[in-house]
Design a protein around this motif. Structure first.
Motif, PDB file in Angstrom:
ATOM      1  N   MET A   1       0.859  -1.180   0.000  1.00 18.78           N
ATOM      2  CA  MET A   1       0.000   0.000   0.000  1.00 18.78           C
ATOM      3  C   MET A   1       0.899   1.236   0.000  1.00 18.78           C
ATOM      4  O   MET A   1       1.798   1.345   0.814  1.00 18.78           O
ATOM      5  N   ASP A   2       0.613   2.165  -0.901  1.00 20.00           N
ATOM      6  CA  ASP A   2       1.422   3.381  -0.968  1.00 20.00           C
ATOM      7  C   ASP A   2       0.982   4.384   0.105  1.00 20.00           C
ATOM      8  O   ASP A   2      -0.032   4.207   0.776  1.00 20.00           O
ATOM      9  N   ALA A   3       1.774   5.447   0.266  1.00 20.76           N
ATOM     10  CA  ALA A   3       1.522   6.445   1.319  1.00 20.76           C
ATOM     11  C   ALA A   3       0.182   7.150   1.120  1.00 20.76           C
ATOM     12  O   ALA A   3      -0.518   7.436   2.105  1.00 20.76           O
ATOM     13  N   ARG A   4      -0.185   7.422  -0.114  1.00 18.09           N
ATOM     14  CA  ARG A   4      -1.460   8.112  -0.381  1.00 18.09           C
ATOM     15  C   ARG A   4      -2.642   7.257   0.062  1.00 18.09           C
ATOM     16  O   ARG A   4      -3.570   7.754   0.708  1.00 18.09           O
ATOM     17  N   THR A   5      -2.612   5.979  -0.271  1.00 20.22           N
ATOM     18  CA  THR A   5      -3.697   5.076   0.106  1.00 20.22           C
ATOM     19  C   THR A   5      -3.727   4.880   1.621  1.00 20.22           C
ATOM     20  O   THR A   5      -4.795   4.880   2.235  1.00 20.22           O
ATOM     21  N   GLY A 120      -1.533  13.763  -2.451  1.00 21.70           N
ATOM     22  CA  GLY A 120      -0.255  13.605  -3.127  1.00 21.70           C
ATOM     23  C   GLY A 120       0.225  14.857  -3.812  1.00 21.70           C
ATOM     24  O   GLY A 120       0.923  14.791  -4.809  1.00 21.70           O
TER      25      GLY A 120
END
Length: 131
Positions: A1-5, A120
């Motif tokens: 999972m990326d930081a935005r999610t 983002g």
């Protein structure tokens, strides 16, 4: 999972927990704020806050598309910034105990940061733009 999610999911979780608490246990929330839990108007307002907060939290978990997600996050930034300002003003004016005002201001400020991370957006102007 990326930081935005991750930021979006964290924000949704915070909204769902705080909203459900205000909606389902407004008297307990009033006590936590240092207010009289037997004031019917306060119970009413906390339930209104709770419904709003649950709805906007749930929307973050299942946006229809990228445009809707961007709109939800832009709106969230405004909502949480105004919540932070309201909490800070309430503490400064003695409407909330200082400790609770500081906690509410901090929570809303974290929520602002989460909306910005989830969006983002860059922290610096794009190359070639005027400084």
């Amino acid at each position: 999972m990326d930081a935005r999610t991750a930021a979006r999911h964290a924000l949704a979780g915070i909204r769902l927990v705080n909203g459900a608490a205000a909606l389902l246990t407004p008297r307990m929330m009033a006590r936590r704020l240092g207010a009289d839990p037997e004031q019917p108007a306060l119970v009413y307002v906390l339930r209104m806050f709770g419904v709003r907060t649950v709805v906007i939290g749930a929307q973050l978990l299942c946006p229809a598309d990228a445009d809707e997600l961007d709109r939800l996050l832009r709106t969230g930034t405004l909502i949480h910034a105004s919540d932070a300002l309201a909490a800070a003003c309430a503490g400064r004016n003695g409407l909330l105990p200082c400790r609770m005002a500081a906690a509410a201001t901090a929570i809303s400020t974290v929520n602002v940061a989460l909306t910005l991370v989830a969006r983002g957006r860059p922290c610096r102007p794009p190359e070639g733009s005027p400084s």
